[in-house]
Scaffold this active site. Structure first.
Site, PDB file in Angstrom:
ATOM      1  N   CYS A 132      52.994  15.349  36.112  1.00 41.75           N
ATOM      2  CA  CYS A 132      52.818  16.500  37.021  1.00 41.75           C
ATOM      3  C   CYS A 132      51.582  16.033  38.177  1.00 41.75           C
ATOM      4  O   CYS A 132      51.851  15.078  38.657  1.00 41.75           O
ATOM      5  CB  CYS A 132      52.434  17.966  36.291  1.00 41.75           C
ATOM      6  SG  CYS A 132      52.419  19.341  37.489  1.00 41.75           S
ATOM      7  N   ASP A 179      64.368  20.762  37.642  1.00 38.21           N
ATOM      8  CA  ASP A 179      62.696  21.106  37.907  1.00 38.21           C
ATOM      9  C   ASP A 179      62.661  22.108  39.148  1.00 38.21           C
ATOM     10  O   ASP A 179      62.823  21.718  40.421  1.00 38.21           O
ATOM     11  CB  ASP A 179      61.928  19.868  38.186  1.00 38.21           C
ATOM     12  CG  ASP A 179      60.480  19.995  38.301  1.00 38.21           C
ATOM     13  OD1 ASP A 179      60.103  21.049  38.791  1.00 38.21           O
ATOM     14  OD2 ASP A 179      60.002  18.990  37.854  1.00 38.21           O
ATOM     15  N   HIS A 212      60.548  21.148  34.325  1.00 34.71           N
ATOM     16  CA  HIS A 212      59.394  20.647  34.638  1.00 34.71           C
ATOM     17  C   HIS A 212      58.498  20.712  33.305  1.00 34.71           C
ATOM     18  O   HIS A 212      58.561  21.495  32.360  1.00 34.71           O
ATOM     19  CB  HIS A 212      58.548  21.430  35.721  1.00 34.71           C
ATOM     20  CG  HIS A 212      57.273  20.713  36.091  1.00 34.71           C
ATOM     21  ND1 HIS A 212      57.639  19.726  37.294  1.00 34.71           N
ATOM     22  CD2 HIS A 212      56.116  20.813  35.950  1.00 34.71           C
ATOM     23  CE1 HIS A 212      56.129  19.341  37.277  1.00 34.71           C
ATOM     24  NE2 HIS A 212      55.322  20.015  36.695  1.00 34.71           N
TER      25      HIS A 212
END
Length: 245
Positions: A132, A179, A212
């Site tokens: 991330c 995501d 995600h």
């Protein structure tokens, strides 16, 4: 469930009772988690945490996974003492919080860690992975740091460095098909720019049905239908490091 409604569900990982196999050390002004394999090696991987910080058990779980595959793994506190984001924080304040934690301003800390790995751990071949926020940091480092050999960016936030694609080192990009934080249109644009500008080996891979944070998800949050892709993502990451380190 693997589908979270929050903007960044990276804290959904192996956080239950996981303490880690490594130890915490102080490297100049940086605290770090270090894990070493039983056999000596000159290969090391810097693990760059997500917004939930260097102490998140899921991230340490991934660092330990690298160690079981023969690498020295180190996860430094790239927020350098500043508080990590908490799931209980108000997402309305996130942008202000993020302004003081720039994924493109970690070069000083990376240099300190590279020196430590070289001088204290005997590392000669060093790669980097990140999740991330840390995935974006990997892209930044692959664009400019000559001392790293390779990188794996896991759902790195593309918008941080979307205008730069001339990578110096082989880089593997892992993205999730569903995501909510990184739209597939951004991934397509990244691929196009890499194709135009990148002179080194790279790969962009999208994992079907995943959301995600999927690669470092906690065991009880892994749906049976997601498990093969999570395992594949972890295996792909290790294979890429093995190839270039």
């Amino acid at each position: 469930m693997a589908n979270e409604s929050r903007p960044c569900p990276c804290d959904i990982g192996d956080r239950f009772d996981y303490g880690g196999r490594g130890r915490e050390v102080q490297v100049e002004h940086i605290k770090a988690y270090v894990c070493k394999p039983p056999a000596s090696t000159d290969k090391a991987v810097i693990v760059i945490h997500d917004i939930f910080g260097w102490q998140l058990p899921n991230t340490r779980y991934m660092a330990d996974m690298l160690t079981t595959n023969g690498y020295i793994a180190i996860c430094p506190d790239f927020f350098v003492g500043q508080e990590a984001w908490k799931p209980s924080n108000d997402w309305a304040t996130f942008d202000d919080w993020l302004k003081t934690r720039n994924a493109g301003k970690i070069d000083k800390e990376v240099d300190v860690i590279l020196k430590y790995l070289s001088e204290q751990c005997g590392a000669k071949k060093i790669g980097v992975i990140g999740f991330c926020w840390g995935g974006a940091a990997v892209q930044h480092l692959m664009l400019k740091n000559p001392h790293l050999k390779t990188g794996v960016s896991l759902y790195g936030v593309i918008r941080f460095f979307e205008d730069r694609s001339s990578l110096l080192h082989p880089t593997f990009f892992i993205f999730a098909e569903k995501d909510d934080y990184i739209p597939l249109e951004q991934v397509t644009v990244l691929e196009q720019k890499l194709k135009q500008n990148c002179k080194v080996d790279y790969e962009v891979k999208i994992y079907p049905g995943q959301t995600h944070g999927f690669v470092h998800r906690k065991r009880e949050d892994i749906n049976p239908q997601d498990k093969p892709y999570i395992e594949e993502g972890r295996k792909d990451m290790i294979n890429w490091l093995n190839k270039y380190l």
